[in-house]
Design a protein around this motif. Structure first.
Motif, PDB file in Angstrom:
ATOM      1  N   PRO A 122       0.820  -1.220   0.000  1.00  0.00           N
ATOM      2  CA  PRO A 122       0.000   0.000   0.000  1.00  0.00           C
ATOM      3  C   PRO A 122       0.849   1.264   0.000  1.00  0.00           C
ATOM      4  CG  PRO A 122      -0.114  -1.141   2.126  1.00  0.00           C
ATOM      5  CD  PRO A 122       0.649  -2.028   1.208  1.00  0.00           C
ATOM      6  N   THR A 123       0.406   2.240  -0.784  1.00  0.00           N
ATOM      7  CA  THR A 123       1.164   3.483  -0.934  1.00  0.00           C
ATOM      8  C   THR A 123       0.482   4.597  -0.155  1.00  0.00           C
ATOM      9  OG1 THR A 123       1.611   2.751  -3.171  1.00  0.00           O
ATOM     10  CG2 THR A 123       2.167   5.025  -2.668  1.00  0.00           C
ATOM     11  N   LEU A 124       1.237   5.246   0.721  1.00  0.00           N
ATOM     12  CA  LEU A 124       0.709   6.394   1.460  1.00  0.00           C
ATOM     13  C   LEU A 124       1.661   7.567   1.286  1.00  0.00           C
ATOM     14  CD1 LEU A 124      -0.340   4.613   4.795  1.00  0.00           C
ATOM     15  CD2 LEU A 124      -1.818   5.243   2.907  1.00  0.00           C
ATOM     16  N   ILE A 125       1.104   8.781   1.345  1.00  0.00           N
ATOM     17  CA  ILE A 125       1.955   9.971   1.230  1.00  0.00           C
ATOM     18  C   ILE A 125       2.184  10.564   2.616  1.00  0.00           C
ATOM     19  CG2 ILE A 125       1.285  10.557  -1.128  1.00  0.00           C
ATOM     20  CD1 ILE A 125      -0.703  12.616   0.120  1.00  0.00           C
ATOM     21  N   GLU A 126       3.249  11.312   2.747  1.00  0.00           N
ATOM     22  CA  GLU A 126       3.499  12.031   4.006  1.00  0.00           C
ATOM     23  C   GLU A 126       2.479  13.164   4.082  1.00  0.00           C
ATOM     24  OE1 GLU A 126       7.182  14.232   6.377  1.00  0.00           O
ATOM     25  OE2 GLU A 126       7.477  13.509   4.340  1.00  0.00           O
ATOM     26  N   SER A 150     -15.931   1.246   9.931  1.00  0.00           N
ATOM     27  CA  SER A 150     -16.274  -0.093   9.438  1.00  0.00           C
ATOM     28  C   SER A 150     -15.024  -0.957   9.285  1.00  0.00           C
ATOM     29  CB  SER A 150     -17.050  -0.023   8.127  1.00  0.00           C
ATOM     30  OG  SER A 150     -16.246   0.508   7.120  1.00  0.00           O
ATOM     31  N   LEU A 151     -13.864  -0.316   9.137  1.00  0.00           N
ATOM     32  CA  LEU A 151     -12.600  -1.057   9.039  1.00  0.00           C
ATOM     33  C   LEU A 151     -11.910  -1.196  10.398  1.00  0.00           C
ATOM     34  CD1 LEU A 151     -11.375   0.534   5.715  1.00  0.00           C
ATOM     35  CD2 LEU A 151     -11.827  -1.877   6.056  1.00  0.00           C
ATOM     36  N   GLU A 152     -12.594  -0.700  11.438  1.00  0.00           N
ATOM     37  CA  GLU A 152     -12.108  -0.828  12.825  1.00  0.00           C
ATOM     38  C   GLU A 152     -10.749  -0.158  13.044  1.00  0.00           C
ATOM     39  OE1 GLU A 152     -12.441  -4.960  14.019  1.00  0.00           O
ATOM     40  OE2 GLU A 152     -14.464  -5.120  13.168  1.00  0.00           O
ATOM     41  N   ILE A 153     -10.499   0.953  12.320  1.00  0.00           N
ATOM     42  CA  ILE A 153      -9.263   1.712  12.573  1.00  0.00           C
ATOM     43  C   ILE A 153      -9.575   3.161  12.944  1.00  0.00           C
ATOM     44  CG2 ILE A 153      -7.510   0.366  11.327  1.00  0.00           C
ATOM     45  CD1 ILE A 153      -8.006   2.222   8.895  1.00  0.00           C
ATOM     46  N   MET A 165      -1.291  12.839  11.483  1.00  0.00           N
ATOM     47  CA  MET A 165      -0.233  12.921  10.465  1.00  0.00           C
ATOM     48  C   MET A 165       0.401  11.553  10.204  1.00  0.00           C
ATOM     49  SD  MET A 165      -0.282  15.886   9.249  1.00  0.00           S
ATOM     50  CE  MET A 165       1.217  15.982   8.272  1.00  0.00           C
ATOM     51  N   ILE A 166       0.497  11.234   8.953  1.00  0.00           N
ATOM     52  CA  ILE A 166       1.139   9.980   8.533  1.00  0.00           C
ATOM     53  C   ILE A 166       2.548  10.322   8.063  1.00  0.00           C
ATOM     54  CG2 ILE A 166       1.090   8.164   6.768  1.00  0.00           C
ATOM     55  CD1 ILE A 166      -2.001   8.329   6.944  1.00  0.00           C
ATOM     56  N   LYS A 167       3.512   9.591   8.596  1.00  0.00           N
ATOM     57  CA  LYS A 167       4.908   9.854   8.227  1.00  0.00           C
ATOM     58  C   LYS A 167       5.193   9.315   6.824  1.00  0.00           C
ATOM     59  CE  LYS A 167       6.815   9.915  12.904  1.00  0.00           C
ATOM     60  NZ  LYS A 167       7.582   9.154  13.899  1.00  0.00           N
ATOM     61  N   GLU A 168       6.363   9.683   6.306  1.00  0.00           N
ATOM     62  CA  GLU A 168       6.765   9.228   4.976  1.00  0.00           C
ATOM     63  C   GLU A 168       6.679   7.697   4.894  1.00  0.00           C
ATOM     64  OE1 GLU A 168      10.474   9.839   1.852  1.00  0.00           O
ATOM     65  OE2 GLU A 168      10.617  10.671   3.866  1.00  0.00           O
ATOM     66  N   ASN A 169       6.089   7.196   3.823  1.00  0.00           N
ATOM     67  CA  ASN A 169       5.881   5.754   3.607  1.00  0.00           C
ATOM     68  C   ASN A 169       5.005   5.104   4.680  1.00  0.00           C
ATOM     69  OD1 ASN A 169       7.593   5.852   1.362  1.00  0.00           O
ATOM     70  ND2 ASN A 169       9.393   5.563   2.673  1.00  0.00           N
ATOM     71  N   GLY A 170       4.313   5.928   5.470  1.00  0.00           N
ATOM     72  CA  GLY A 170       3.466   5.377   6.524  1.00  0.00           C
ATOM     73  C   GLY A 170       4.266   4.690   7.614  1.00  0.00           C
ATOM     74  N   ASP A 171       5.461   5.236   7.906  1.00  0.00           N
ATOM     75  CA  ASP A 171       6.358   4.568   8.866  1.00  0.00           C
ATOM     76  C   ASP A 171       5.815   4.502  10.288  1.00  0.00           C
ATOM     77  OD1 ASP A 171       8.113   3.981   6.889  1.00  0.00           O
ATOM     78  OD2 ASP A 171       9.560   5.564   7.343  1.00  0.00           O
ATOM     79  N   ASN A 172       4.805   5.336  10.605  1.00  0.00           N
ATOM     80  CA  ASN A 172       4.233   5.277  11.961  1.00  0.00           C
ATOM     81  C   ASN A 172       2.982   4.393  12.015  1.00  0.00           C
ATOM     82  OD1 ASN A 172       3.046   7.277  10.343  1.00  0.00           O
ATOM     83  ND2 ASN A 172       2.341   8.470  12.089  1.00  0.00           N
ATOM     84  N   LEU A 173       2.806   3.554  10.982  1.00  0.00           N
ATOM     85  CA  LEU A 173       1.661   2.647  10.948  1.00  0.00           C
ATOM     86  C   LEU A 173       2.142   1.220  10.708  1.00  0.00           C
ATOM     87  CD1 LEU A 173      -0.509   4.759   8.477  1.00  0.00           C
ATOM     88  CD2 LEU A 173      -0.981   4.502  10.917  1.00  0.00           C
ATOM     89  N   SER A 174       1.322   0.259  11.124  1.00  0.00           N
ATOM     90  CA  SER A 174       1.664  -1.142  10.830  1.00  0.00           C
ATOM     91  C   SER A 174       1.286  -1.451   9.384  1.00  0.00           C
ATOM     92  CB  SER A 174       0.890  -2.072  11.765  1.00  0.00           C
ATOM     93  OG  SER A 174      -0.486  -2.068  11.404  1.00  0.00           O
ATOM     94  N   ALA A 175       1.787  -2.580   8.886  1.00  0.00           N
ATOM     95  CA  ALA A 175       1.454  -2.998   7.509  1.00  0.00           C
ATOM     96  C   ALA A 175      -0.058  -3.159   7.356  1.00  0.00           C
ATOM     97  CB  ALA A 175       2.166  -4.303   7.179  1.00  0.00           C
ATOM     98  N   GLY A 176      -0.698  -3.718   8.362  1.00  0.00           N
ATOM     99  CA  GLY A 176      -2.152  -3.916   8.321  1.00  0.00           C
ATOM    100  C   GLY A 176      -2.905  -2.599   8.264  1.00  0.00           C
ATOM    101  N   GLU A 177      -2.458  -1.627   9.081  1.00  0.00           N
ATOM    102  CA  GLU A 177      -3.118  -0.306   9.096  1.00  0.00           C
ATOM    103  C   GLU A 177      -2.983   0.385   7.742  1.00  0.00           C
ATOM    104  OE1 GLU A 177      -2.614   0.819  13.847  1.00  0.00           O
ATOM    105  OE2 GLU A 177      -0.998   1.275  12.452  1.00  0.00           O
ATOM    106  N   LYS A 178      -1.818   0.261   7.127  1.00  0.00           N
ATOM    107  CA  LYS A 178      -1.613   0.872   5.804  1.00  0.00           C
ATOM    108  C   LYS A 178      -2.575   0.261   4.776  1.00  0.00           C
ATOM    109  CE  LYS A 178       3.196   0.740   6.170  1.00  0.00           C
ATOM    110  NZ  LYS A 178       4.565   0.869   5.654  1.00  0.00           N
ATOM    111  N   GLN A 179      -2.692  -1.072   4.831  1.00  0.00           N
ATOM    112  CA  GLN A 179      -3.577  -1.771   3.893  1.00  0.00           C
ATOM    113  C   GLN A 179      -5.029  -1.327   4.101  1.00  0.00           C
ATOM    114  OE1 GLN A 179      -1.920  -4.291   1.979  1.00  0.00           O
ATOM    115  NE2 GLN A 179      -3.684  -4.381   0.637  1.00  0.00           N
ATOM    116  N   LEU A 180      -5.415  -1.154   5.365  1.00  0.00           N
ATOM    117  CA  LEU A 180      -6.796  -0.771   5.679  1.00  0.00           C
ATOM    118  C   LEU A 180      -7.084   0.668   5.250  1.00  0.00           C
ATOM    119  CD1 LEU A 180      -7.082  -2.592   9.110  1.00  0.00           C
ATOM    120  CD2 LEU A 180      -8.402  -3.143   7.065  1.00  0.00           C
ATOM    121  N   ILE A 181      -6.083   1.541   5.331  1.00  0.00           N
ATOM    122  CA  ILE A 181      -6.279   2.926   4.875  1.00  0.00           C
ATOM    123  C   ILE A 181      -6.475   2.942   3.352  1.00  0.00           C
ATOM    124  CG2 ILE A 181      -5.117   5.180   4.580  1.00  0.00           C
ATOM    125  CD1 ILE A 181      -3.984   4.742   7.450  1.00  0.00           C
ATOM    126  N   CYS A 182      -5.710   2.106   2.640  1.00  0.00           N
ATOM    127  CA  CYS A 182      -5.913   1.992   1.181  1.00  0.00           C
ATOM    128  C   CYS A 182      -7.302   1.447   0.869  1.00  0.00           C
ATOM    129  CB  CYS A 182      -4.844   1.093   0.567  1.00  0.00           C
ATOM    130  SG  CYS A 182      -3.260   1.912   0.414  1.00  0.00           S
TER     131      CYS A 182
END
Length: 274
Positions: A122-126, A150-153, A165-182
């Protein structure tokens, strides 16, 4: 001489088709696509004119709102299918229809805007959560918050709300959280066609289950194509397409394919339940 070689290489790059066509406005005005029906008709494709066919004479009908699992070994052609829908690869023979319109008659900008992809990485922006969920600033805060719930996040909203605020590459999130945001991004857009490259190792089974639950419950009106790596995540889907070396070798509901007690899908299913 290297510069000359580079210039020659760049001038010989095959140009993509037109980004916009005169007919696009009519399609946009008619709220295309209204249903999300997809059909492959005698469709074959190769990567380059001098390479062999990678998808061979496909005939597939995907009804509006169907949930489709795409399976097959590495190199079987499952990911190529998505490149064809975006016309990153152009048909060698045959056609792909969306809502009975040949996609070769649609400008690339419009075609690519109507399909939402949830990639394996998953791709996230800063930037803020709001900017990540709604980069084009089209949707209400309420719709974004509903999706996160509905995604429980929605716990991400606790301190700063959508300004989290989401850090560059979503570094302050887990892999699962990034996928759920996408996933939330796709839900907010209410895309009629969603392609999902199911993550394999990056997210845990519980997150995977949650995503599948959301697909079946919250995306009823969307046609969803999932490139599946885990058989058990697609057992409740409407239809399975099994690819092998560029050929569609089996298609049917999970139940039908399992009850045959033979074939590739049954083999994969048996292995996953050992």
């Amino acid at each position: 001489s290297t510069s000359i070689e580079s210039l020659e290489a760049y001038t010989n790059i095959v140009q993509e088709a037109s980004l916009e066509l005169d007919t696009d406005k009519m399609l946009i005005d008619s709220n295309f696509p209204q249903s999300g029906k997809i059909e492959f008709v005698n469709y074959s494709v190769r990567y380059r004119p001098d390479t062999k066919i990678v998808l061979n004479n496909l005939n597939i009908l995907i009804q509006p709102g169907e949930k489709i699992g795409i399976v097959g070994r590495t190199g079987s052609g499952k990911s190529t299918l998505t490149l064809c829908l975006f016309r990153i690869l152009e048909a060698t023979t045959g056609q792909i229809m969306i809502d009975d319109i040949d996609i070769s008659l649609i400008g690339l900008s419009l075609l690519r805007s109507i399909i939402t992809v949830i990639p394996q990485d998953p791709t996230l922006i800063e930037g803020s959560l709001r900017e990540n969920l709604d980069p084009s600033d089209k949707y209400t805060d309420e719709s974004m918050i509903d999706c996160l719930k509905s995604l429980e996040i929605d716990y991400l909203l606790e301190e700063e709300g959508l300004n989290f605020m989401i850090k560059e590459n979503g570094d302050n999130l887990s892999a699962g959280e990034k996928q759920l945001i996408c996933m939330a991004r796709a839900m907010i857009r209410k895309s009629k066609i969603i392609i999902m490259d199911e993550a394999t190792s990056s997210i845990d089974y519980n997150t995977e289950q949650l995503i599948q639950k959301v697909i079946l419950k919250n995306l009823k009106d969307s046609t969803v194509l999932t490139i599946a790596h885990r058989i058990k995540t697609i057992l409740e889907y409407d239809k399975i397409l099994v690819f092998d070396q560029g050929h569609l070798v089996e298609q049917g509901s999970p139940k039908e394919l399992i009850e045959k007690k033979s074939g590739q899908f049954y083999g994969l299913y048996s292995q996953s339940h050992m």
